[in-house]
Scaffold this motif. Structure first.
Motif, PDB file in Angstrom:
ATOM      1  N   ASP A   8     -18.748  58.149  70.374  1.00 26.70           N
ATOM      2  CA  ASP A   8     -20.286  57.407  69.621  1.00 26.70           C
ATOM      3  C   ASP A   8     -21.439  57.965  70.359  1.00 26.70           C
ATOM      4  OD1 ASP A   8     -22.031  55.874  68.527  1.00 26.70           O
ATOM      5  OD2 ASP A   8     -20.832  54.564  67.920  1.00 26.70           O
ATOM      6  N   ARG A  59     -14.744  55.747  63.542  1.00 31.59           N
ATOM      7  CA  ARG A  59     -15.067  57.291  64.414  1.00 31.59           C
ATOM      8  C   ARG A  59     -15.147  58.110  62.987  1.00 31.59           C
ATOM      9  NH1 ARG A  59     -18.168  57.140  67.012  1.00 31.59           N
ATOM     10  NH2 ARG A  59     -18.150  55.064  67.226  1.00 31.59           N
ATOM     11  N   CYS A  93     -12.475  58.975  72.166  1.00 30.34           N
ATOM     12  CA  CYS A  93     -13.005  59.269  70.446  1.00 30.34           C
ATOM     13  C   CYS A  93     -14.659  58.882  71.209  1.00 30.34           C
ATOM     14  CB  CYS A  93     -13.399  57.859  70.192  1.00 30.34           C
ATOM     15  SG  CYS A  93     -11.463  57.353  69.991  1.00 30.34           S
TER      16      CYS A  93
END
Length: 207
Positions: A112, A49, A110
């Motif tokens: 993406d 990340r 988190c």
């Protein structure tokens, strides 16, 4: 680690799920999602990340969300269910730090955006001055000589991979450069060649 549903699906949530008809589905689905520790997929995802969102809570119950970012890998897995990163100088409001002094509960997203993936983390966080942090943690985070003021350590209580629905697709500058970097180089070279040719033509016309 604990089961995410056991922590987050309290009575009011369960009643809403029952009214919606989704309660049994979630009970069945989450029953097998209790992990003893982070798996390889979670470790790879967390440590790749460049950006996460961290929520803490004030003593009065107001949630506060803060963005944390850095180079790929700034967030490290340092134990079976423990993650950490450096805490750098910010706007000096100290809201997250003050919240953690009252209650250590945090929630992380988190993200993406390129792959439309989201890992939700519930945990308990501590902020420690660099001088007081464990040397092995500082070493893993590669903070020696860095301008970090503190070390943020989060002991994970539960995790949940969330649905990708409605997550927009964003591409990082690094990804764009990897995809179009070669083409940009060619276009720049062609542009320079054309400019040189124009200068040559003007010179010949004047001469």
């Amino acid at each position: 680690m604990k089961n995410y549903a056991d922590i987050m699906f309290h009575q009011a949530v369960a009643e809403l799920q029952k009214a919606d008809g989704s309660f049994e589905k979630f009970q069945t689905g989450y029953r097998h999602l209790t992990l003893p520790k982070l798996g390889l997929d979670e470790i790879e995802f967390i440590q790749s990340r460049e950006s996460v969102y961290i929520a803490s809570v004030t003593p009065d119950g107001w949630p506060y969300v803060q963005h944390r970012g850095g180079p790929r890998g700034f967030l490290k897995v340092i134990g079976p269910s423990r993650i950490a990163c450096g805490d750098y100088k910010g706007n000096r409001q100290f809201i997250s730090m003050g919240n953690l002094a009252e209650t250590d509960r945090v929630s992380l997203f988190c993200m993406d955006y390129m792959r439309k993936a989201r890992l939700k983390i519930q945990g308990r966080a501590t902020l420690t001055q660099i001088a007081d942090a464990a040397p092995e943690v500082v070493g893993v985070l590669e903070l020696e000589g860095a301008p970090a003021e503190r070390v943020l350590v989060i002991d994970i209580e539960a995790i949940d991979w969330n649905c990708p629905k409605y997550i927009p697709t964003f591409y990082s500058e690094e990804a764009i450069r990897q995809v179009v970097g070669g083409q940009l180089g060619k276009l720049q070279a062609e542009n320079e060649a054309l400019k040189a040719e124009l200068v040559s033509l003007k010179t010949d016309r004047i001469g």
